[in-house]
Design an enzyme around this catalytic site. Sequence first.
Site, short mmCIF file in Angstrom:
data_model
loop_
_atom_site.label_atom_id
_atom_site.label_comp_id
_atom_site.label_asym_id
_atom_site.label_seq_id
_atom_site.Cartn_x
_atom_site.Cartn_y
_atom_site.Cartn_z
N ARG A 113 0.56 3.74 12.20
CA ARG A 113 -0.12 4.88 11.57
C ARG A 113 -1.45 4.43 10.96
NH1 ARG A 113 4.09 7.64 7.63
NH2 ARG A 113 2.34 9.07 7.30
N CYS B 221 -0.13 6.01 0.71
CA CYS B 221 0.90 6.07 1.76
C CYS B 221 0.72 7.39 2.48
CB CYS B 221 2.30 5.91 1.17
SG CYS B 221 2.76 7.19 -0.02
#
Length: 276
Positions: free
Chosen positions: A177, A235
């Site tokens: 990611r 995050c």
Amino acid sequence: MDKPIVSVDWLHQNIDAENLVILDATIPKVGTKNETNINKEVISNTRFFDIKNTFSDKESQYPNTILSAEKFQEEAQKLGINKDSCIVVYDDLGVYAAPRVWWMFKLMGFNNIAVLNGGFPAWEKANFNIEKPKEHSFTRGNFIADYQPEKIKFTEQVLSATKNNTILIADARSKGRFYGTEPEPRKEIRGGHMPNSVSLPYGEMLSNGRLKSTEELKKVFEEINPKNNSLIFSCGSGITACILALGAEIATIKNYAVYDGSWTEWGSRTELPIIK
């Protein structure tokens, strides 16, 4: 609490302490279905700390947005939490959502809280008492919030940090990611990472579902941050960034903050710079 984590043995030994409050902070892992678990069990006398529906700002366009200090104080009081409570928080996944709750209380100026190392799986493995969840009624607590703004960062501050060589942004998402080689769980959000950020998947804080030792965690942070810069943890939506914050606290690092909007906000705002 003199440490940010406690063992299941410690909790078992102190389970009858008068001011002990045990919180279950379980939420589904991102990308999994939110299904009701009819077989769910909890540690005895657990209170459910509802991150998603009670302790996040439901009017925000981004998930898990922190409440105002006033609203957090009100909801903590409803949960029966007092100024002299000793809080242990855990979740069903070992160490996943519980650090978010630990960080929330730290943000609100409350320090007598620790994460149960290994969470419910470690408690169950030790064959300590468990029970089915129960409905509880609580005497309203007298918890007082004392907001600590240095522990949280917002998007404009993070944007400034991307151009500051004395600050490092550490991203708890997976490397795929981070580099944009695997899709975001939320399809409308761009892939990639912020300038001036490094990949530090939250699993680097853990070993077999528990937090690594102080020395192991110090080594992890020294490797990504040899200049000992101030740290901002990010995050997907503010949950696993708090695992990095907990790891930093165990490693005796104090110069850190959590980016509350995290990648959900950053990747949604097309005017913000990204790197792939």
